[in-house]
Design an enzyme around this catalytic site. Sequence first.
Site, PDB file in Angstrom:
ATOM      1  N   HIS A  37      -5.185  -1.753  -0.806  1.00 54.52           N
ATOM      2  CA  HIS A  37      -5.606  -2.205  -2.293  1.00 54.52           C
ATOM      3  C   HIS A  37      -4.899  -3.091  -2.805  1.00 54.52           C
ATOM      4  O   HIS A  37      -5.674  -4.064  -3.207  1.00 54.52           O
ATOM      5  CB  HIS A  37      -6.309  -0.953  -2.707  1.00 54.52           C
ATOM      6  N   HIS A  72      -2.761   5.032  -7.420  1.00 62.89           N
ATOM      7  CA  HIS A  72      -3.710   4.808  -7.499  1.00 62.89           C
ATOM      8  C   HIS A  72      -3.575   3.461  -9.134  1.00 62.89           C
ATOM      9  O   HIS A  72      -4.553   2.826  -9.094  1.00 62.89           O
ATOM     10  CB  HIS A  72      -4.559   5.389  -7.792  1.00 62.89           C
ATOM     11  N   LEU A  73      -2.945   3.952 -10.049  1.00 60.77           N
ATOM     12  CA  LEU A  73      -2.663   3.043 -11.473  1.00 60.77           C
ATOM     13  C   LEU A  73      -2.499   1.484 -10.720  1.00 60.77           C
ATOM     14  O   LEU A  73      -2.458   0.950 -11.599  1.00 60.77           O
ATOM     15  CB  LEU A  73      -1.697   4.519 -12.647  1.00 60.77           C
ATOM     16  N   ALA A  74      -1.412   2.086 -10.170  1.00 62.34           N
ATOM     17  CA  ALA A  74      -0.541   0.532  -9.699  1.00 62.34           C
ATOM     18  C   ALA A  74      -1.599  -0.674  -8.983  1.00 62.34           C
ATOM     19  O   ALA A  74      -1.809  -1.496  -9.643  1.00 62.34           O
ATOM     20  CB  ALA A  74       0.293   0.997  -8.397  1.00 62.34           C
ATOM     21  N   ASP A  75      -2.731  -0.030  -7.922  1.00 62.17           N
ATOM     22  CA  ASP A  75      -4.231  -0.997  -7.958  1.00 62.17           C
ATOM     23  C   ASP A  75      -4.485  -1.533  -9.178  1.00 62.17           C
ATOM     24  O   ASP A  75      -5.251  -2.576  -9.150  1.00 62.17           O
ATOM     25  CB  ASP A  75      -4.577  -0.446  -7.528  1.00 62.17           C
ATOM     26  N   GLN A  76      -4.003  -0.718 -10.527  1.00 59.33           N
ATOM     27  CA  GLN A  76      -5.299  -0.956 -11.551  1.00 59.33           C
ATOM     28  C   GLN A  76      -4.717  -1.765 -12.594  1.00 59.33           C
ATOM     29  O   GLN A  76      -5.120  -2.446 -13.820  1.00 59.33           O
ATOM     30  CB  GLN A  76      -6.269   0.087 -12.241  1.00 59.33           C
ATOM     31  N   GLU A 132      -7.752  -4.965   2.665  1.00 56.30           N
ATOM     32  CA  GLU A 132      -8.636  -3.432   2.323  1.00 56.30           C
ATOM     33  C   GLU A 132     -10.804  -4.115   3.035  1.00 56.30           C
ATOM     34  O   GLU A 132     -11.323  -2.740   3.561  1.00 56.30           O
ATOM     35  CB  GLU A 132      -8.299  -2.761   1.746  1.00 56.30           C
TER      36      GLU A 132
END
Length: 343
Positions: free
Chosen positions: A309, A284-288, A12
């Site tokens: 991401h 979004h939470l998955a990435d973090q 990305e």
Amino acid sequence: MEWINIDGSQGEGGGQILRSALSLSMICHRPVRFTRIRAGRQKPGLMRQHLTAVLAAQQICNAQVEGAVLGSTELSFIPGPINSGNYAFDLGGAGSCTLVLQTLLPALWICTTASHIRLKGGTHNPMAPTVDFLQYAWLPIMAKMGAVAELQLHRYGFYPAGGGDIEVNTQPVTQWNELNLRHRGQPTGIKAEVLNANLPDGIGLRELAVVKQQMSWPDERLHEILLPRVQGSGNVLLLQMDFEHLSESVCAFGSKVKKVEVVANEACKEALAYLASSAAVGEHLADQLLLPMALAGRGSFSTSKVTPHLRTNAEIIQKFLAVNIRIEPQDDRFVVEIERRKC
């Protein structure tokens, strides 16, 4: 001294490559060399929030750094020992406090004593997780994994004016706990909040009316919060959903070129797509979750969507840590599994 080389344009191609690699460089005590930082972006190289992350990381581990200037597309970072302590960083505008914080926290968590961090800049930026997201969704999961940080929001800072102020206290991780989030469990609560700063009356109520219609949420779960002490103006709609095993949060940002109803529809569309899937974790939470789960050495979660991401972050993590990260489709979701490599 064996360097890890990172092409900042891979996958990305954004600032997350830099942030994840800096965190892991400090933790693993491995020097890292970056080239082509954010090469595919409209403004390549280090912007202020990226530079602040580099300088903050340098400060907490007394690193040797070359190339730490605005606009630089190349950077070398040789970490020293990580030091807990009291730190303060000012991004000088609306650069994201949360992204700088997420660069530092994994490193500070492995220290043997507590730390205190004060960050000034943007708290609500469309290109970064909001402070609310960290407080509501990310930090509670980190606490389950054994990584505790208390975050206080002293002053909101909306893009583009900034001026926000947050304070964070960390505790050392004594042991990383394995976490498996395959299912979110039964719903336990819902809430919609509109944050409005220096904007005409009625904007928040119009957004909440769309939420009521689209989500079928009752009036007592819809709230408008007017913020008087804020630099500039801002409008953010937050949809918060509690379940047995985690909480998720969706947000949408208002702007001068976007109708209020469009903002609300964007948030509702994302929330409804998440609720319609069987996944535990939103995109979004998955990435973090990847980096802390990799530090634990083992874990898994299901997610509704695999973003560039997520895949790029997995590639960066596996350059530093002896883990395998597998992403496999399963029915209407994807399952992400992290486990230590076998020797």
